[in-house]
Design a protein around this motif. Structure first.
Motif, PDB file in Angstrom:
ATOM      1  N   ARG A   9       0.853  -1.182   0.000  1.00 34.68           N
ATOM      2  CA  ARG A   9       0.000   0.000   0.000  1.00 34.68           C
ATOM      3  C   ARG A   9       0.880   1.218   0.000  1.00 34.68           C
ATOM      4  NH1 ARG A   9      -3.020   1.822   3.860  1.00 34.68           N
ATOM      5  NH2 ARG A   9      -4.652   2.942   2.797  1.00 34.68           N
ATOM      6  N   LYS A  10       0.840   1.960  -1.083  1.00 39.48           N
ATOM      7  CA  LYS A  10       1.698   3.150  -1.118  1.00 39.48           C
ATOM      8  C   LYS A  10       1.095   4.240  -0.237  1.00 39.48           C
ATOM      9  CE  LYS A  10       4.193   5.198  -4.123  1.00 39.48           C
ATOM     10  NZ  LYS A  10       4.413   6.023  -5.302  1.00 39.48           N
ATOM     11  N   ASN A  11       1.975   5.019   0.332  1.00 40.27           N
ATOM     12  CA  ASN A  11       1.534   6.141   1.142  1.00 40.27           C
ATOM     13  C   ASN A  11       0.776   7.111   0.229  1.00 40.27           C
ATOM     14  OD1 ASN A  11       1.366   7.679   3.403  1.00 40.27           O
ATOM     15  ND2 ASN A  11       3.539   8.151   3.541  1.00 40.27           N
ATOM     16  N   GLN A  12      -0.537   7.160   0.374  1.00 42.99           N
ATOM     17  CA  GLN A  12      -1.309   8.029  -0.514  1.00 42.99           C
ATOM     18  C   GLN A  12      -1.081   9.493  -0.182  1.00 42.99           C
ATOM     19  OE1 GLN A  12      -5.424   6.961  -0.315  1.00 42.99           O
ATOM     20  NE2 GLN A  12      -4.951   4.848  -0.830  1.00 42.99           N
ATOM     21  N   LYS A  13      -1.184  10.297  -1.208  1.00 42.99           N
ATOM     22  CA  LYS A  13      -0.974  11.732  -1.011  1.00 42.99           C
ATOM     23  C   LYS A  13      -2.112  12.324  -0.185  1.00 42.99           C
ATOM     24  CE  LYS A  13       1.598  14.503  -4.262  1.00 42.99           C
ATOM     25  NZ  LYS A  13       2.536  14.660  -3.210  1.00 42.99           N
ATOM     26  N   VAL A  14      -1.775  13.081   0.846  1.00 45.81           N
ATOM     27  CA  VAL A  14      -2.851  13.735   1.591  1.00 45.81           C
ATOM     28  C   VAL A  14      -2.784  15.250   1.469  1.00 45.81           C
ATOM     29  CG1 VAL A  14      -3.296  11.893   3.245  1.00 45.81           C
ATOM     30  CG2 VAL A  14      -1.587  13.594   3.762  1.00 45.81           C
ATOM     31  N   ARG A  48       4.843   8.919   8.449  1.00 47.12           N
ATOM     32  CA  ARG A  48       4.115   9.164   7.188  1.00 47.12           C
ATOM     33  C   ARG A  48       3.926  10.660   6.933  1.00 47.12           C
ATOM     34  NH1 ARG A  48       2.619   4.341   9.173  1.00 47.12           N
ATOM     35  NH2 ARG A  48       2.131   2.667   7.713  1.00 47.12           N
ATOM     36  N   GLN A  52       5.027  13.029   3.744  1.00 49.80           N
ATOM     37  CA  GLN A  52       4.094  13.877   2.993  1.00 49.80           C
ATOM     38  C   GLN A  52       4.570  15.323   2.944  1.00 49.80           C
ATOM     39  OE1 GLN A  52       1.078  13.141   1.532  1.00 49.80           O
ATOM     40  NE2 GLN A  52       1.137  10.959   2.029  1.00 49.80           N
ATOM     41  N   GLU A 183      -4.142   7.766   6.417  1.00 44.79           N
ATOM     42  CA  GLU A 183      -4.325   8.970   5.595  1.00 44.79           C
ATOM     43  C   GLU A 183      -5.396   9.890   6.187  1.00 44.79           C
ATOM     44  OE1 GLU A 183      -4.106   5.935   4.247  1.00 44.79           O
ATOM     45  OE2 GLU A 183      -2.204   6.157   3.153  1.00 44.79           O
ATOM     46  N   LYS A 184      -6.415   9.279   6.779  1.00 46.63           N
ATOM     47  CA  LYS A 184      -7.506  10.090   7.322  1.00 46.63           C
ATOM     48  C   LYS A 184      -6.992  10.926   8.509  1.00 46.63           C
ATOM     49  CE  LYS A 184     -12.371   9.848   8.543  1.00 46.63           C
ATOM     50  NZ  LYS A 184     -12.573  11.155   7.926  1.00 46.63           N
ATOM     51  N   HIS A 187      -4.758  13.634   7.224  1.00 47.81           N
ATOM     52  CA  HIS A 187      -5.545  14.690   6.609  1.00 47.81           C
ATOM     53  C   HIS A 187      -6.075  15.639   7.686  1.00 47.81           C
ATOM     54  CE1 HIS A 187      -8.619  16.538   4.085  1.00 47.81           C
ATOM     55  NE2 HIS A 187      -7.755  16.292   3.127  1.00 47.81           N
TER      56      HIS A 187
END
Ligand code: S3P
Length: 199
Positions: A9-14, A48, A52, A183-184, A187
């Motif tokens: 699971r790639k670190n999604q952009k936030v 993380r 980011q 990610e949540k 965010h």
């Protein structure tokens, strides 16, 4: 048995690059300091978040272990908690003086008045607040926390919550840590940071 490739699971952009830059600029030399009880996710989220925002990540507990040349469990067992707390205070002050980073602190760090003051002067504090069941479930996965090596670790966690939450409450930003994707939480931290930094 066939090979099973674990799906990475790639670190999604936030946040966008421009948002990250604006946060870095507004922070200047200040650090983002994650505080909260054991199991709140300070290291997992901090690492993380650092990625980011393109800010270096530091883990105060790791730095204390490096400086002492032994694990936190060994420091507690061989030297006692007071020696650990003194080392913790010195290491965190040094790291904060080294310039901006995203710093995960050990759960007791923010309880020290000098450390709290230093964080206030050189950082933006973020309390990852979590409820007892979540914390207990997370800390039960490992046995690396000397304070919880007791008959009833859940009761110890509960009394630490009672003692520490009124102090953690002083943090600049409070975000509820819970079992949702990282990610949540990131965010929510970024939104709160932008508000705090007037971006
Ligand atoms: C402590 C928390 C630990 C570590 C030490 C003491 C505490 O760090 O610093 O075992 O007093 O709450 P984590 O919060 O990262 O587990």
């Amino acid at each position: 048995m066939p090979f099973v490739f674990k799906k990475q699971r790639k670190n999604q952009k936030v946040c966008s690059k421009a948002e990250a830059r604006a946060i870095r600029e507004a922070l200047g030399d200040r650090s983002i300091v994650l505080v909260g009880l054991m199991g709140a996710g300070k290291t997992a989220i901090g690492r993380r978040l650092a990625q980011q925002l393109s800010i270096p990540f530091t883990d105060a507990d790791d730095e204390i272990e490096q400086a002492a040349g032994k694990s936190i469990s060994d420091i507690f067992a061989e030297d006692g908690e007071d020696v650990f707390r003194n080392g913790e205070k010195r290491v965190i002050a040094r790291l904060l003086d080294d310039g901006s980073s995203i710093m995960a602190t050990g759960g007791g760090a923010y309880m020290d008045e000098d450390t709290r003051q230093k964080i206030g002067e050189t950082g933006v504090s973020v309390w990852l607040k979590a409820n007892l069941d979540i914390l207990f479930e997370r800390v039960s996965r490992r046995d690396n926390r000397p304070l919880l090596q007791t008959e009833n670790p859940k009761a110890v966690l509960k009394s630490l919550m009672d003692e520490r939450y009124p102090i953690y409450q002083q943090a600049d930003i409070v975000v509820q840590s819970r079992n949702v994707p990282h990610e949540k939480i990131m965010h929510e931290i970024i939104s709160a940071l932008k508000k705090y930094l007037n971006i």
